[in-house]
Scaffold this motif. Structure first.
Motif, PDB file in Angstrom:
ATOM      1  N   PHE A 190     -34.600 -50.188  74.366  1.00 20.37           N
ATOM      2  CA  PHE A 190     -33.254 -49.641  74.432  1.00 20.37           C
ATOM      3  C   PHE A 190     -32.470 -50.266  75.590  1.00 20.37           C
ATOM      4  N   LEU A 191     -33.114 -50.401  76.754  1.00 21.10           N
ATOM      5  CA  LEU A 191     -32.451 -51.028  77.893  1.00 21.10           C
ATOM      6  C   LEU A 191     -32.100 -52.487  77.581  1.00 21.10           C
ATOM      7  N   GLN A 192     -33.023 -53.205  76.958  1.00 16.24           N
ATOM      8  CA  GLN A 192     -32.768 -54.605  76.619  1.00 16.24           C
ATOM      9  C   GLN A 192     -31.622 -54.745  75.616  1.00 16.24           C
ATOM     10  N   ASN A 193     -31.510 -53.757  74.711  1.00 19.70           N
ATOM     11  CA  ASN A 193     -30.448 -53.791  73.701  1.00 19.70           C
ATOM     12  C   ASN A 193     -29.092 -53.369  74.273  1.00 19.70           C
ATOM     13  N   SER A 194     -29.111 -52.680  75.410  1.00 18.03           N
ATOM     14  CA  SER A 194     -27.889 -52.055  75.912  1.00 18.03           C
ATOM     15  C   SER A 194     -27.316 -52.705  77.167  1.00 18.03           C
ATOM     16  N   PHE A 195     -28.138 -53.470  77.903  1.00 12.44           N
ATOM     17  CA  PHE A 195     -27.683 -53.958  79.208  1.00 12.44           C
ATOM     18  C   PHE A 195     -27.960 -55.450  79.392  1.00 12.44           C
ATOM     19  N   MET A 229     -24.506 -42.653  60.697  1.00 16.92           N
ATOM     20  CA  MET A 229     -24.463 -42.063  62.030  1.00 16.92           C
ATOM     21  C   MET A 229     -25.830 -42.125  62.692  1.00 16.92           C
ATOM     22  N   ALA A 230     -26.882 -41.918  61.892  1.00 12.44           N
ATOM     23  CA  ALA A 230     -28.245 -41.989  62.439  1.00 12.44           C
ATOM     24  C   ALA A 230     -28.552 -43.405  62.927  1.00 12.44           C
ATOM     25  N   LYS A 231     -28.074 -44.411  62.174  1.00 14.60           N
ATOM     26  CA  LYS A 231     -28.299 -45.798  62.588  1.00 14.60           C
ATOM     27  C   LYS A 231     -27.548 -46.112  63.872  1.00 14.60           C
ATOM     28  N   ASP A 232     -26.407 -45.463  64.074  1.00 14.36           N
ATOM     29  CA  ASP A 232     -25.588 -45.711  65.256  1.00 14.36           C
ATOM     30  C   ASP A 232     -26.156 -45.026  66.495  1.00 14.36           C
ATOM     31  N   GLY A 233     -27.057 -44.069  66.314  1.00 13.63           N
ATOM     32  CA  GLY A 233     -27.615 -43.335  67.440  1.00 13.63           C
ATOM     33  C   GLY A 233     -28.803 -44.049  68.048  1.00 13.63           C
ATOM     34  N   HIS A 234     -28.963 -43.906  69.378  1.00  9.78           N
ATOM     35  CA  HIS A 234     -30.094 -44.558  70.039  1.00  9.78           C
ATOM     36  C   HIS A 234     -31.362 -43.711  70.040  1.00  9.78           C
ATOM     37  N   GLY A 235     -31.269 -42.446  69.653  1.00 12.93           N
ATOM     38  CA  GLY A 235     -32.463 -41.628  69.476  1.00 12.93           C
ATOM     39  C   GLY A 235     -32.943 -40.879  70.704  1.00 12.93           C
ATOM     40  N   PHE A 236     -32.265 -41.055  71.844  1.00 13.98           N
ATOM     41  CA  PHE A 236     -32.640 -40.343  73.067  1.00 13.98           C
ATOM     42  C   PHE A 236     -31.669 -39.192  73.298  1.00 13.98           C
ATOM     43  N   THR A 237     -32.196 -38.074  73.789  1.00 17.48           N
ATOM     44  CA  THR A 237     -31.367 -36.901  74.044  1.00 17.48           C
ATOM     45  C   THR A 237     -30.827 -36.963  75.467  1.00 17.48           C
ATOM     46  N   MET A 238     -29.504 -36.877  75.588  1.00 17.65           N
ATOM     47  CA  MET A 238     -28.859 -36.995  76.882  1.00 17.65           C
ATOM     48  C   MET A 238     -28.394 -35.634  77.400  1.00 17.65           C
ATOM     49  N   GLU A 255     -20.281 -44.350  78.237  1.00 12.71           N
ATOM     50  CA  GLU A 255     -19.868 -43.092  77.626  1.00 12.71           C
ATOM     51  C   GLU A 255     -20.431 -42.969  76.207  1.00 12.71           C
ATOM     52  N   ARG A 256     -20.498 -44.081  75.489  1.00 14.31           N
ATOM     53  CA  ARG A 256     -21.112 -44.064  74.156  1.00 14.31           C
ATOM     54  C   ARG A 256     -22.587 -43.667  74.265  1.00 14.31           C
ATOM     55  N   ILE A 257     -23.265 -44.214  75.244  1.00  9.01           N
ATOM     56  CA  ILE A 257     -24.679 -43.873  75.442  1.00  9.01           C
ATOM     57  C   ILE A 257     -24.828 -42.384  75.724  1.00  9.01           C
TER      58      ILE A 257
END
Length: 224
Positions: free
Chosen positions: A177-182, A89-98, A122-124
């Motif tokens: 994170f942006l490069q990995n997500s968008f 689960m930790a690996k699946d998280g991006h580490g930023f608090t939303m 929604e995942r983000i």
């Protein structure tokens, strides 16, 4: 009572530290070794208790001891599986608090997000990494490429603490994170363009265009 709690807390911290040191140095942090070690301790404990009270009880009631041993092994296996899932689960998280937002109030169409993009966003918002990069298509005035600034506004609104003031390592992590997500209009994000766009966006916060972009994003998130 407060003094007792403080002293007990310090004592427990020392015990936990010593235990962690022992497990890391002697057990090597390996779950298999840890399970084997705990089972051996359990068996030794049963033998000592049986020897002190009545060694014959170990023979007469061996089914009970075997049942307790099986329960211990299953409990240890469950704990091991649980902590293994925690690591995944930790690996699946991006580490930023939303921020906590009501997704039922969001108007994804205002950012031209398709159904797949909505699911990934929604995942983000749930703190997880995307499975597939979101294709962000909201364009610049020229219409030639997607607008980085809208992304910055979006994360300034959904990330706890915003992104305007981030710097150093935290800013680099955000860019990655942006490069990995968008994707930007179907193309990978250019890191050099990302940096220059972010700098100019920060400097233009009071301009009318920036305020209009923030208004749009707030409407999309259901904040306005």
């Amino acid at each position: 009572m407060e003094k007792f709690i403080q002293n007990a807390g310090r004592a427990l911290a020392r015990v936990r530290t010593a235990t962690n040191d022992f497990l890391n140095e002697r057990i090597g942090g390996n779950r298999g070794n840890l399970i084997f070690f705990l089972v051996c301790v359990y068996i030794l404990f049963i033998l000592l208790v049986s020897a002190v009270i009545n060694f014959r009880s170990l023979i007469d009631h061996y089914q009970i001891y075997l049942g307790l041993l099986l329960a211990l092994v299953l409990a240890i296996l469950w704990v091991a599986v649980f902590y293994e899932s925690e690591s995944h689960m930790a690996k699946d998280g991006h580490g930023f608090t939303m921020e906590r937002l009501k997704r039922s109030r969001m108007k994804f169409h205002l950012l031209d997000l398709d159904p797949d993009g909505r699911k990934e966003l929604e995942r983000i918002l749930l703190g997880r990494n995307v499975l597939t990069k979101i294709n962000f298509t909201m364009g610049n005035k020229s219409g030639e490429s997607a607008n980085h600034r809208l992304l910055f506004v979006l994360f300034d609104e959904i990330m706890v603490g915003g992104v305007v003031e981030i710097s150093g390592e935290q800013k680099q992590e955000f860019f990655q994170f942006l490069q990995n997500s968008f994707l930007m209009n179907g193309e990978p994000i250019n890191p050099n363009t990302l940096k220059s766009s972010f700098s100019s966006w920060k400097a233009d916060q009071e301009k009318t265009n920036s305020k209009n972009q923030r208004k749009l994003v707030k409407q999309m998130l259901g904040k306005a």
